[in-house]
Design a protein around this motif. Structure first.
Motif, mmCIF file in Angstrom:
data_model
loop_
_atom_site.group_PDB
_atom_site.id
_atom_site.type_symbol
_atom_site.label_atom_id
_atom_site.label_comp_id
_atom_site.label_asym_id
_atom_site.label_seq_id
_atom_site.Cartn_x
_atom_site.Cartn_y
_atom_site.Cartn_z
ATOM 1 N N THR A 136 0.912 -1.189 -0.041
ATOM 2 C CA THR A 136 0.041 0.022 -0.046
ATOM 3 C C THR A 136 0.780 1.175 -0.067
ATOM 4 O O THR A 136 0.679 2.278 -0.761
ATOM 5 N N MET A 137 1.866 1.337 0.874
ATOM 6 C CA MET A 137 2.842 2.342 0.817
ATOM 7 C C MET A 137 3.529 2.493 -0.531
ATOM 8 O O MET A 137 3.466 3.723 -0.819
ATOM 9 N N MET A 138 3.857 1.521 -1.292
ATOM 10 C CA MET A 138 4.447 1.666 -2.484
ATOM 11 C C MET A 138 3.554 2.250 -3.446
ATOM 12 O O MET A 138 4.002 3.145 -4.256
ATOM 13 N N LEU A 139 2.433 1.711 -3.672
ATOM 14 C CA LEU A 139 1.155 2.194 -4.333
ATOM 15 C C LEU A 139 1.026 3.618 -4.112
ATOM 16 O O LEU A 139 0.879 4.297 -4.960
ATOM 17 N N ALA A 140 0.941 3.984 -3.010
ATOM 18 C CA ALA A 140 0.426 5.409 -2.652
ATOM 19 C C ALA A 140 1.792 6.331 -3.192
ATOM 20 O O ALA A 140 1.493 7.318 -3.681
ATOM 21 N N THR A 141 2.919 5.889 -2.903
ATOM 22 C CA THR A 141 4.077 6.766 -3.291
ATOM 23 C C THR A 141 4.136 6.838 -4.976
ATOM 24 O O THR A 141 4.110 8.037 -5.322
ATOM 25 N N LEU A 142 3.754 5.855 -5.350
ATOM 26 C CA LEU A 142 3.764 5.822 -6.848
ATOM 27 C C LEU A 142 2.626 6.752 -7.337
ATOM 28 O O LEU A 142 2.765 7.407 -8.348
ATOM 29 N N ALA A 143 1.547 6.420 -6.876
ATOM 30 C CA ALA A 143 0.197 7.114 -7.073
ATOM 31 C C ALA A 143 0.790 8.973 -7.238
ATOM 32 O O ALA A 143 0.490 9.671 -7.848
ATOM 33 N N ALA A 144 1.308 9.037 -6.050
ATOM 34 C CA ALA A 144 1.896 10.755 -5.815
ATOM 35 C C ALA A 144 2.852 11.219 -7.033
ATOM 36 O O ALA A 144 2.852 12.159 -7.358
ATOM 37 N N ILE A 145 3.411 10.125 -7.457
ATOM 38 C CA ILE A 145 4.252 10.532 -8.684
ATOM 39 C C ILE A 145 3.795 10.580 -9.961
ATOM 40 O O ILE A 145 3.826 11.350 -10.879
ATOM 41 N N VAL A 146 2.956 9.327 -10.320
ATOM 42 C CA VAL A 146 2.391 9.125 -11.406
ATOM 43 C C VAL A 146 1.114 9.884 -11.904
ATOM 44 O O VAL A 146 0.905 10.278 -12.911
ATOM 45 N N VAL A 147 0.267 10.208 -10.889
ATOM 46 C CA VAL A 147 -0.919 10.675 -11.083
ATOM 47 C C VAL A 147 -0.800 12.238 -12.078
ATOM 48 O O VAL A 147 -1.266 12.384 -12.776
ATOM 49 N N PRO A 148 0.028 13.031 -11.233
ATOM 50 C CA PRO A 148 0.441 14.172 -11.857
ATOM 51 C C PRO A 148 0.730 14.068 -13.145
ATOM 52 O O PRO A 148 0.334 14.801 -14.015
ATOM 53 N N TYR A 149 1.594 13.225 -13.378
ATOM 54 C CA TYR A 149 2.205 13.108 -14.645
ATOM 55 C C TYR A 149 1.216 12.328 -15.723
ATOM 56 O O TYR A 149 1.089 13.203 -16.948
ATOM 57 N N LEU A 150 0.538 11.483 -15.171
ATOM 58 C CA LEU A 150 -0.682 11.101 -16.353
ATOM 59 C C LEU A 150 -1.594 12.342 -16.490
ATOM 60 O O LEU A 150 -2.065 12.451 -17.907
ATOM 61 N N TYR A 151 -1.817 13.125 -15.620
ATOM 62 C CA TYR A 151 -2.678 14.073 -15.560
ATOM 63 C C TYR A 151 -2.128 15.055 -16.751
ATOM 64 O O TYR A 151 -2.965 15.377 -17.725
ATOM 65 N N SER A 152 -1.047 15.420 -16.562
ATOM 66 C CA SER A 152 -0.457 16.629 -17.567
ATOM 67 C C SER A 152 -0.584 15.875 -19.030
ATOM 68 O O SER A 152 -0.629 16.642 -19.995
ATOM 69 N N GLU A 153 -0.082 14.504 -18.947
ATOM 70 C CA GLU A 153 0.029 14.236 -20.109
ATOM 71 C C GLU A 153 -1.219 13.835 -20.939
ATOM 72 O O GLU A 153 -1.236 14.349 -22.417
ATOM 73 N N LEU A 154 -2.416 13.483 -20.324
ATOM 74 C CA LEU A 154 -3.570 13.271 -21.075
ATOM 75 C C LEU A 154 -4.408 14.457 -21.305
ATOM 76 O O LEU A 154 -4.846 14.863 -22.246
#
Ligand SMILES: Nc1ncnc2c1ncn2[C@@H]1O[C@H](COP(=O)(O)OP(=O)(O)OP(=O)(O)O)[C@@H](O)[C@H]1O
Ligand SMILES: Nc1ncnc2c1ncn2[C@@H]1O[C@H](COP(=O)(O)OP(=O)(O)OP(=O)(O)O)[C@@H](O)[C@H]1O
Ligand SMILES: [Mg+2]
Ligand SMILES: [Mg+2]
Lengths: 281, 292, 393, 353, 353
Positions: B269-287
């Protein structure tokens, strides 16, 4: 040759050496006899080509209580990988089609949600997935394993197809609609015939991922459909008795043959497919 | 946006529905399930009794977990950077109209085809000072040559990095090569007419033009980095000691070897949360930029 | 009925040995479904087992050993085999230390297969002779011998720097230095006072001294490569379980002549055992249950015990078997097994998951490995951290 | 009855209003031309007629039917796309036949149609090629072929000739004209080319910024442009402007009186401020007397010559047939008749007379 | 001394000969126009002058230097590419300044140049944008800007105005002309547009299938086309052809005698077989008498009208100023003077007189 060409070639050859070294080690070992492996240096050439290890790995090595070598596993893998790759690629193509040509409110969000799935570590999935498969009676069934691979591959195949189809001009669908084509006709008659390059990329990607997967294969396969990675693991990863490295390496190479062949034969189309827009992003 | 009329406006959604429903259920259902387990009293097997934050506390105080995180930072940074740099270098070299391009490309690409069950042993031997490179150098007379990272707890993680780069940089190369090839030839010509030399053309024009490719590649390499599991297992099994543990191997060891499913789930869970923090903004800007 | 058996016996010898089992069950009209998953001393197999159980698809029998049997039994998943055990008098033929492990709340839920002795020292006879030393019988002798070997230009102790190998060495040191009681208290019962005692200091100090006689390339090395070093005469000795014998034999070496097997220094009067066993899962179908019972009885049958252990290098778990067909090392092992069982110095091996619940075991192993690999960690720190690790739930 | 009626069509993309209320109606068989600067919304309007884009508000009627919400495959419209939109996976013949196939036309009939259309467009030798193997002009002809193969109720053409060289363009234009005269299919045609607009159209709609500036016959548009924009946009070289002030009952610029006829003089009274006095290049003649000037530039184009002269009222371009004897720097006189003058209110930018 | 001399240039791509021996030489400061149908090798020739392709044989001289083998960055040449070739990663200002930067022009000077060029091309408001955010016409202007920012020894333009709308095209054409008049930089310019070719060029080379068909001043090319191809290619609407046979000392078609002047009649004696009697549309006048015909089509373009009539010698198009009273179907008479006739040998396709 001009000096900068020399530097170029020097760099390329050094890199090639770095990349080929492990393959060389594996090949050399696979062709040695066990005595030679025990005594000789790791990087030395085999004194004579000994195919014994190959024959054993393929046909007679024990991987559990059957001593039929990797042969049965090999065909199990084929039976699993073909439907799994076909289905995940087909679904990816359909998803990519809808996500680019028939966008609707929220479709981008759905896609982003799906995309996040590529980051999910596979270990997290094992237990819950077993439970779910158990409910549906698909545990230790080829169908269950195929289903898991399809689901796990869906985010990447969708991503590949979507990025590729983004490059398809929107006018094409418009022209086809004016010509009287509907949703499926456009997909079959126009889009799919255009998708050659990206299909190659996706199939290669999925094929290597699924063929090389061990964890899902071990956990979700049944008694008579264990994939080759499980066989190879049983062959090479025993820790409690005498190791036959030459057989391990031969087995490893046998297990890798299909994926290697795919890269060697289709590698050209791979780069070409990527060039054709898979990565334009 | 492209919203053509259709006689059957529900058809596209219907087509998307099954695979998305399954896919999203699979991803988020399992994430939720995992999240729940991290608060449960699960040990050997899942157990749905509520246990609160104990596993997170245990994780917080677990030295091995922090080491795994630190390793991920070191490994992730070096691996992503190294694979991108080497891949780009190889792509640029191969782009120079070399005669044997096909063969070289295959050589760079083939590691992607092999599973680490296969190559781990080979790498273990090569990097082992007593068997592989160091011994070879000694045999050749370079007695003082030293290459013993694999057995040094401080350095072993760098061996993992080397093997990981070896495996993935060919794929990165393919992506970049494809990117370079898809740049309009005439841009290169224009730069020549403008008086730029070849290195400058790459540095100022071609490589900056690969921006979108950088993003796709980053995405793929990053997910490989985070999921690196086979690699570590085959090469070091997390050793020496647990010096090369990564979150993925930590999670696996806890959940499956040690019968601490709750703790494993908490780490996931910690790992996914960390990831989400990094990936979600990226996905957002990309899309978002795609839409424009 | 059909028995599905999950195990990690994938190597040639083991697999051949297990064939007998399969044949005897087939003779009784059962079918055998083989589920083998190798790797990591059963880690992968455990992963698979958990998934299978979660999916409601447990195998009839699974290779589980040590305290894990209790953990599985506590989940209520294991079947009661008392009927078979009573009929065949398991209690009578098994040492109590072993049968206790097979029982949950007084009922048999697992069947043992074999006994490995872990506290062995293997040595290359010729190398020892050249260096002019005898196989050491105490840790002091060990260090003298090692010093001599070092002078002779060979690596005194072949070691593979993996978590479990580090611990194999550690538990031999602990047993040799601290004795069986210390071992049981500190490492089996995880008694805090004993862990913090001065004996522990001595154990750790000795352990660290041993490291000095290994080569620097040890980390990550597989045990069999270490054994090969002894075989080739690059190294003098190795601390390893009795499976190492297979490597010597495969290389054409004769026990007693080319290589010697003795108990690890200072542990001649003790025996760290590693018992392989099959836990038996609850099944629904009656015919499968019958097959399962036949399986359990076949595992314990003298014929299988003998056949299997001849192949595997270990010794039968039954105390009532003749050892005629076994080699000298195995005979010695059996002799010590019987003796220590009586004397109470038959102790479980922690390195092989025989003693401690897996969570604590893993944590302790982590500390010991850290201590072995990291020379800056002091004995006091190590002691304190072992104590902390022992509390892991 | 109208063949095509567009009522109050508006379209907004991401908060930007691209079309701001378009009203156009044409009779059956008419040929409507849409012209206007790049980005003014011509293609968007066509898309809406074709049903490929939904208007934000307004209605579109084809004959009696309100087709605003009808899916495009049910509209019986054929269209040539500005970007060709050829199916890359099909060869030329298949591209042309696809629309017929979708409408279940039998095979022999399809083949005959393809042959007919290919002959008309001079692409018979390309029928087996894929679009990627064609040059820009050839692709454009295939795109035309795809539309012309059908016999729809309405043709839509989006700059169908822009990529052809001059010679081919003239030939294609003639083909389109003949086809229209034969079939009398109602047509909407977008172009940048003035000759196309003037020669093909029954009616022209000049658009700017999502609005129709003027809707009329080519003759009206050219001879009586309604706004300054229309006058400038149609005509090459561009119309000459003289900024003029009221002087008594007439107009003057830089102290020179500008000629007007009676009608113009009468209309002037309605204008408050300044006027723009417009003279098309072909309205200016070289003469022995008239407005004096000095030749600034001479551009012979072959059949005629553009002569640019600096005069007291500014730089004026004249279009004179054949070649001229004058050289740069020579003194010339320019003359025109008041009937050729276009008079606009500089404030409202609308035509005065 | 020649500014640019192209000697016997040949180029073969994959066994196909694209250029078949090109010889062109121009003086310093001259403006050379290359025209020819799509695919005839114009861009390939430019590439070779720029050093982006190697000729298979032949030499290129810039001033005194043989530059055939010189890398392109060492030739002092600026070029506008047909496909724009803008650097996608740089904004407009950076695109324009890149060539200066590579030549180590100091920063303030670069900024000043960018500002000047942007103003000239009306793209000041776009300087911060990336190429992807520009419309086609805007991109083309940036591509021009990149070349114009420099002061090279030679300018190469490959269809630099093709994507602009008519109004803008006229303005840009004038800018190029002014710039050339000011700097007198030797220039090679490819175009499809006849008006551009005629108004900008000092010399025109008409190419076909990798060969120069005619090389001369615009006036020569238009008034004395050397081949049937040149006569057809230049001129819109296209020249009218009448296939004619020798009849006595003169020519006849379908039994009608065709007028010739003395020079033409004299030249005729050299021709063996049939002749092509060419009449440009503007050479035909409507008259009370002359060749009778019936109006087939009328195309008013605004300033003039194209009138197409069926006559005994075939269909002829006339270009008449202003509007015409005639209607389709009316009987008309066409007249021309023999001096306006272009006479070609139908066998060799070469000019007779
Ligand atoms: N899908 C879209 N999203 C956002 N804006 C759009 C879209 N399509 C067109 N536009 C904008 O709408 C305006 C009108 O576009 P349209 O294509 O109709 O112009 P046009 O008149 O056909 O121009 P051209 O002569 O260049 O073809 C342009 O400013 C364009 O940028
Ligand atoms: N790299 C190449 N390989 C093979 N053929 C080529 C290549 N470049 C150009 N050609 C061919 O050479 C011929 C001349 O091409 P070029 O681009 O010079 O034509 P062009 O006169 O500029 O035409 P356009 O007016 O369409 O720009 C064409 O038939 C083209 O197909
Ligand atoms: Mg448009
Ligand atoms: Mg060109």
């Amino acid at each position: 040759m001009k000096p900068h060409r020399l530097i170029l070639w020097g760099a390329l050859l050094l890199l090639a050496l770095f990349f080929l070294l492990p393959l060389y080690v594996m090949l050399a070992t696979a062709f040695k006899s066990m005595d030679e492996v025990r005594m000789g240096g790791l990087l030395s050439l085999p004194q004579a080509l000994d195919f014994g290890a190959w024959a054993k790995a393929w046909g007679t090595a024990c991987t559990g209580m059957q001593c039929g070598g990797l042969k049965p596993y090999f065909w199990n893998s084929v039976a699993m990988v073909v439907p799994a790759v076909a289905i995940s690629t087909a679904l990816g193509a359909l998803n990519g089609y809808v996500l680019t040509q028939w966008r609707f409110r929220g479709s981008e969000l759905l896609f982003a949600l799906l995309l996040f799935g590529v980051f999910m570590p596979m270990q997290v999935v094992l237990l819950p997935m077993s439970q779910v498969l158990g409910w549906f009676g698909l545990a230790d069934h080829l169908g269950g394993l195929v289903l898991v691979h399809v689901l796990a591959g869906l985010p990447s195949t969708t991503l590949f197809f979507r990025n590729y189809y983004l490059g398809v001009p929107g006018e094409l669908l418009k022209a086809a609609q004016l010509d009287g084509a509907g949703f499926w006709t456009f997909f079959w008659r126009v889009l799919l015939p255009l998708s050659g390059p990206i299909v190659v990329v996706t199939v290669i990607w999925q094929f290597t991922a699924i063929w090389n997967d061990f964890l899902y294969g071990a956990v979700f396969s049944g008694f008579d459909n264990k994939p080759i990675t499980v066989g190879l693991n049983n062959l090479a990863n025993t820790s409690s008795s005498v190791k036959e490295y030459n057989v391990d390496m031969a087995g490893a190479l046998i297990a890798a043959l299909p994926t290697l062949a795919v890269y060697v034969l289709a590698g050209k189309y791979f780069v070409r497919g990527l060039t054709a827009g898979a990565v334009k992003g | 946006m492209n919203t053509p009329l259709a006689r059957t406006p529900w058809l596209p959604k219907l087509v998307l529905a099954p695979s998305f429903a399954l896919g999203l259920a699979f991803i988020y259902g399992l994430m939720a399930w995992n999240g729940y387990l991290s608060f449960s009293a699960s040990r050997l097997l899942p157990n749905y009794e509520w246990a609160g934050l104990v596993h997170y506390q245990a994780l917080w105080g677990n030295e091995r977990w922090w080491l795994a995180l630190r390793n991920l930072a070191v490994f992730g940074g070096l691996f992503i950077g190294g694979a991108m740099a080497l891949g780009l270098l190889m792509a640029v070299l191969l782009d120079q109209k070399v005669r044997a391009e096909g063969a070289l490309r295959t050589v760079f690409l083939y590691p992607m085809a092999l599973s680490f069950i296969v190559t781990g042993t080979a790498w273990k031997w090569i990097l082992n000072p007593g068997l592989g490179l160091e011994k070879l150098l000694h045999d050749w007379g370079f007695e003082s040559a030293q290459f013993s990272w694999l057995i040094d707890p401080e350095m072993a993680i760098y061996c993992v990095v080397i093997a990981a780069i070896w495996q993935s940089s060919g794929f990165v190369m393919a992506l970049f090569l494809a990117g370079l090839r898809s740049i309009d030839d005439s841009i290169l010509k224009a730069a020549q007419v403008d008086g730029a030399s070849l290195p400058r053309i790459y540095w100022r024009i071609l490589i900056p033009s690969l921006r979108p490719v950088f993003f796709s590649t980053l995405m793929i390499v990053a997910h490989l980095a985070i999921k690196s599991f086979d690699l570590v297992m085959a090469l070091t099994s997390g050793g020496p000691g647990y010096a090369t543990d990564l979150p993925a191997t930590f999670m696996y060891t806890m959940a499956f070897t040690r019968g601490q499913i709750g703790l494993g789930a908490a780490s996931a869970t910690m790992m996914l949360a960390t990831l989400a923090a990094i990936v979600v903004p990226y996905l957002y800007s990309e899309l978002r930029s795609k839409k424009a | 009925g059909e028995v599905e058996v999950l195990h990690w016996w994938t190597a040639g010898g083991e697999a051949k040995a297990a064939q007998g089992l399969k044949a005897s069950l087939q003779a009784k009209g059962h079918s055998w479904k083989d589920f083998a998953v190798a790797g990591g001393g059963g880690d992968s197999a455990m992963t698979v087992l958990k998934s299978r159980v979660v999916s409601g698809n447990a195998p009839a029998a699974a290779q589980i050993k040590g305290p894990s049997i209790q953990e599985w039994a506590r989940e209520g998943l294991l079947a009661n085999m008392d009927a078979v055990a009573k009929a065949e008098n398991w209690d009578g033929v098994l040492p109590k230390v072993v049968s206790d492990v097979m029982k949950h709340q007084g009922q048999y839920v697992a069947a043992p297969v074999n006994v490995h002795r872990v506290n062995w020292l293997w040595a290359n006879a010729e190398v020892l002779k050249k260096a002019g030393v005898k196989p050491p019988s105490s840790w002091d002798e060990f260090f003298t011998a090692a010093e001599a070997l070092k002078k002779a230009g060979v690596i005194p102790l072949a070691h593979g720097g993996q978590n479990w190998q580090d611990f194999t060495t550690f538990e031999s040191v602990a047993l040799g230095v601290g004795g069986a009681d210390f071992y049981k208290k500190a490492l089996v019962q995880l008694d805090a006072a004993t862990i913090n005692s001065a004996t522990m200091d001595k154990v750790l100090e000795t352990f660290r001294r041993v490291k000095a006689y290994t080569d620097k390339n040890a980390p990550g090395r597989d045990w069999n490569l270490a054994t090969a070093m002894v075989i080739k005469g690059e190294a003098g000795m190795q601390l390893m379980g009795d499976w190492a014998k297979g490597e010597f034999l495969a290389a054409g070496k004769a026990p007693g002549k080319d290589f010697v097997c003795v108990a690890a220094p200072g542990t001649a009067k003790a025996f760290t055992f590693n018992v392989d066993s099959f836990a038996l899962f609850k099944l629904k179908k009656a015919d499968a249950q019958a097959a399962q019972r036949d399986f359990a009885s076949a595992v314990m049958s003298p014929a299988f015990q003998e056949l299997f252990n001849l192949n595997k290098g270990s010794i039968p778990v039954r105390t009532d078997l003749k050892m005629d067909k076994f080699d000298d090392c195995a005979k010695l092992s059996n002799q010590d097994f019987l003796a220590t069982a009586k004397a109470g110095s038959l102790v479980p091996s922690i390195a092989h998951g025989m003693a401690v619940p897996s969570a604590a075991e893993g944590a302790i192993k982590d500390v010991v490995s850290q201590f072995w690999n990291n020379d800056t960690m002091t004995v006091a720190q190590a002691k304190q951290r072992i104590a902390a690790a022992a509390k892991t739930q | 009855m109208q063949a095509l009626k567009i009522e109050g069509i508006r379209k907004t993309f991401h908060q930007t209003e691209i079309l701001k209320g378009i009203d156009i109606a044409i009779e059956p068989g008419e040929f409507l031309i849409l012209v206007g600067p790049s980005g003014c919304g011509k293609s968007t309007l066509l898309s809406m007629i074709a049903g490929l884009e939904q208007p934000s508000s307004g209605r579109i009627l084809l004959g009696e039917r309100d087709i605003t919400a009808l899916p495009s495959k049910d509209r019986d419209i054929a269209m040539v796309f500005q970007s060709y939109a050829l199916y890359p996976n099909m060869n030329v013949a298949q591209n042309i036949a696809f629309g017929l196939e979708m409408r279940k036309v039998p095979k022999p009939e399809r083949a005959a149609t393809v042959a007919r259309v290919a002959a008309m467009l001079q692409i018979e030798h390309l029928l087996e090629r894929r679009p990627a193997q064609l040059s820009g002009g050839q692709r454009q002809r295939v795109a035309m072929g795809r539309a012309l193969a059908r016999a729809p109720q309405l043709f839509l053409f989006d700059e169908p000739l822009s990529n052809l060289d001059a010679k081919l363009r003239v030939e294609m234009r003639a083909e389109i004209k003949l086809l229209h005269q034969r079939t009398r299919t109602t047509t909407v045609y977008v172009t940048h080319d003035q000759v196309e607009a003037m020669t093909l159209g029954d009616r022209i709609a000049v658009m700017k910024d999502g609005q129709v500036q003027q809707f009329g016959t080519p003759h009206e548009i050219y001879t009586r442009p309604a706004t300054v924009f229309v006058a400038e946009f149609i005509g090459s070289p561009q119309i000459n402007w003289i900024a003029a002030q009221r002087q008594g009952a007439g107009l003057a610029a830089h102290g020179l009186e500008l000629g007007l006829n009676g009608e113009q003089a009468a209309a002037l009274s309605a204008v408050g401020g300044e006027c723009l006095y417009g003279l098309r290049p072909e309205a200016l003649q070289l003469a022995g007397e008239g407005l004096p000037g000095r030749v600034h530039m001479i551009e012979p184009t072959g059949p005629e010559t553009y002569l640019c002269a600096d005069t007291p009222v500014g730089r004026l371009t004249a279009r004179v047939p054949g070649e001229v004897r004058e050289r740069v720097g020579d003194a010339v006189h320019l003359r025109w008749v008041p009937e050729a003058v276009h008079l606009f209110d500089a404030g409202t930018q609308r035509r005065v007379a």
